[in-house]
Design an enzyme around this catalytic site. Structure first.
Site, PDB file in Angstrom:
ATOM      1  N   THR A  85       4.599   0.005   6.002  1.00  0.00           N
ATOM      2  CA  THR A  85       3.740   0.459   7.092  1.00  0.00           C
ATOM      3  C   THR A  85       4.116  -0.190   8.412  1.00  0.00           C
ATOM      4  OG1 THR A  85       1.958   0.852   5.540  1.00  0.00           O
ATOM      5  CG2 THR A  85       1.312   0.595   7.826  1.00  0.00           C
TER       6      THR A  85
ATOM      7  N   THR B  35       3.541  -3.993   2.372  1.00  0.00           N
ATOM      8  CA  THR B  35       2.718  -5.078   1.830  1.00  0.00           C
ATOM      9  C   THR B  35       2.530  -4.970   0.312  1.00  0.00           C
ATOM     10  OG1 THR B  35       0.707  -3.804   2.287  1.00  0.00           O
ATOM     11  CG2 THR B  35       1.421  -5.375   3.963  1.00  0.00           C
ATOM     12  N   ASP B  36       2.651  -3.762  -0.226  1.00  0.00           N
ATOM     13  CA  ASP B  36       2.271  -3.591  -1.641  1.00  0.00           C
ATOM     14  C   ASP B  36       3.045  -4.501  -2.586  1.00  0.00           C
ATOM     15  OD1 ASP B  36       0.656  -1.638  -0.633  1.00  0.00           O
ATOM     16  OD2 ASP B  36       1.704   0.048  -1.546  1.00  0.00           O
TER      17      ASP B  36
ATOM     18  N   LYS C  45      -1.013  -9.986  -3.041  1.00  0.00           N
ATOM     19  CA  LYS C  45      -1.854  -9.005  -2.347  1.00  0.00           C
ATOM     20  C   LYS C  45      -3.114  -8.818  -3.177  1.00  0.00           C
ATOM     21  CE  LYS C  45      -1.978  -4.472  -0.225  1.00  0.00           C
ATOM     22  NZ  LYS C  45      -1.292  -3.325   0.307  1.00  0.00           N
TER      23      LYS C  45
HETATM   24  N1  ASP Z   1       2.671   1.478   0.778  1.00  0.00           N
HETATM   25  C1  ASP Z   1       3.056   0.590   1.857  1.00  0.00           C
HETATM   26  C2  ASP Z   1       4.184  -0.269   1.359  1.00  0.00           C
HETATM   27  O1  ASP Z   1       3.973  -1.206   0.649  1.00  0.00           O
HETATM   28  C3  ASP Z   1       1.880  -0.206   2.301  1.00  0.00           C
HETATM   29  C4  ASP Z   1       2.134  -1.183   3.411  1.00  0.00           C
HETATM   30  O2  ASP Z   1       3.198  -1.341   3.960  1.00  0.00           O
HETATM   31  O3  ASP Z   1       1.158  -1.869   3.741  1.00  0.00           O
HETATM   32  O4  ASP Z   1       5.294  -0.004   1.690  1.00  0.00           O
END
Ligand code: ASP
Length: 467
Positions: free
Chosen positions: A111, A187-188, A266
């Site tokens: 993201t 973040t995932d 996370k």
């Molecule tokens: N689905 C995204 C990822 O992990 C979520 C994010 O970046 O927060 O790439």
């Protein structure tokens, strides 16, 4: 054949939704006031995905959320403005100023590197590091930033191949004498990559800071800018030469937290303050240009030009993480053995248990030379397999308890160990020897609640205590 072209003002809309837009002279990217049978809504008309139904018109509200209006419920649409230009972020070359530290920003996607896709209205990873600077010029006050896009993927697609790629790219920069590294990442699975880098890049001479954002930069509540400023400052100036994750601390934007790469996870699917250090205190808080150490036992930055970095980018992906659930059948484990897996990490219940039904399969795994380890799905706390008879039985079948190593970290470490050797004794030694805090002797009782914020009363308590 579709009636639309790429320049179509009603991009993606078909059937009744297209008719309603055309009837009221509305285009994609119009800001509209919509009167419907359910009430009035204001927002930006987004392009419609080509695969979506023809019954709805999608509005992006000011809150950043998207809603679908049923076209047959719309009484009227009135255009009140146009906003397309907001989504175009210019790519800018970073200015150079002599005397400032040199930081490398690697983009991998997620993201933080995303913007809205004009065609589908979805968030897509198409935001280059140069564009990131274009939208956060404050970064130039902190350092001389060089950017490089390694990948452009959401983090569920990061895996051993990319972990090795990132580790090698970091090592190459360190070799060239960089002062700090920032890695933009979804973040995932940021904590999986943080663990992998913690094993593959030991004793880094400079900070290696992973950063992401929970909300994309087209949303008013985006955490992308502040996280990026905090991460870049940490990479450029901090003394913490470790792999760390830098993300929002409390739910407000008061400060960021720096989490050690082997102890971070996370913990919330949508909060910006989603990352938590588990079983320890976070390493530090970061408030724009101020770092406050919370956990002093960290690996320190080396003097310029010195480095003891050990790059060990090995991985065998025939390793699995099995999250135990009541009623699990032995075939789950057997299929891993039959498919040639060489390592299994269990996330067991309580102190580290699985049901009796899978015991024969665990035995089969041991006979096939599979390395098996036990972690706890409680996340906090230690495996203690001597407490109950069942724990002792499972150990008797060859499953080794692995203290308070987090399940995902154990999975990564086992793949890393298997990538280096076939010798089960050697693998056990690697697994049980603490590396970068993946196993700690004890948990401080104040780790989660006091030092990681999140609740207004805890924030207030911190302010009073640290006044
Ligand atoms: N689905 C995204 C990822 O992990 C979520 C994010 O970046 O927060 O790439």
């Amino acid at each position: 054949m579709s009636t639309e072209t790429a320049q179509d003002d009603l991009r993606g809309y078909r059937g009744i939704s297209r008719e309603v837009l055309a009837r009221d002279g509305i285009r994609v990217w119009s800001e509209v006031r919509a009167k419907t049978k359910q009430g009035q809504f204001e927002g930006l008309v987004l392009p419609r995905s080509e695969t979506a139904d023809e019954l709805h018109i999608v509005l992006k509200l000011d809150s950043g959320y998207n809603i679908g209006l049923a076209a047959d419920q719309i009484e009227s649409l009135e255009e009140v403005g146009r906003r397309e230009a907001q989504y175009k972020i210019p790519e800018k070359k970073f200015p150079y100023s002599a005397g400032k530290p040199r930081v490398k920003l690697f983009g991998t996607g997620g993201t933080i590197a995303s913007r809205l896709d004009y065609r589908t209205g979805a968030v897509i990873p198409a935001f280059s590091p140069g564009e990131l600077y274009g939208s956060v010029p404050e970064l130039a006050d902190i350092c001389n930033l060089e950017t490089e896009k390694l990948y452009g993927i959401f983090s569920e697609n990061m895996g051993p191949e990319q972990w090795i790629g990132v580790a090698q790219a970091c090592a190459a920069e360190i070799e060239k004498g960089i002062d700090g590294i920032v890695i933009g990442h979804g973040t995932d699975t940021m904590h999986h990559t943080a663990a992998a880098l913690s094993f593959m890049l030991q004793n880094p001479p400079v900070p290696i800071v992973m950063v992401g954002s929970q909300r994309s930069s087209d949303r008013p509540s985006s955490d992308a800018t502040l996280n990026l400023i905090h991460a870049t400052y940490t990479a450029a100036r901090s003394d913490i030469a470790e792999i760390v994750v830098c993300m929002f601390g409390p739910t407000s934007d008061d400060y960021g937290l720096l989490h050690r790469g082997t102890r971070v996870r996370k913990m919330h699917s949508s909060y910006r303050s989603t990352f938590r250090t588990i079983g320890d205190r976070p390493l530090a808080t970061v408030e724009r240009e101020k770092i406050t150490i919370l956990n002093p036992g960290y690996h320190q930055r080396c003097p310029r030009g010195e480095s003891n970095l050990a790059l060990n980018a090995a991985f065998d992906d025939r390793v699995s993480l099995v999250y135990y659930y009541p009623g699990m059948k032995p075939d789950v484990i057997e299929s891993l053995v039959d498919n040639g897996y060489r390592g299994i990490v269990f996330a067991g219940t309580g102190l580290g248990h699985v049901n009796r039904a899978v015991y024969p399969a665990i035995e089969k795994a041991r006979e096939a030379g599979v390395a098996s380890y036990m972690t706890v799905q409680t996340i906090w706390g230690y495996t203690q397999m001597y407490v109950y008879e069942t724990g002792r039985e499972i150990m008797g079948l060859g499953v080794e308890p692995i203290a308070n190593m987090l399940p995902e970290v154990a999975y990564v470490k086992l793949g890393w160990a298997l990538g280096q050797t076939d010798d089960l004794g050697e693998i056990k030694k690697i697994m049980q020897t603490p590396i970068n805090g993946d196993i700690t002797e004890r948990e401080p009782p104040d780790g989660y609640l006091v030092y990681q914020g999140g609740l207004p009363e805890i924030e207030e308590f911190m302010r009073r205590v640290h006044r």
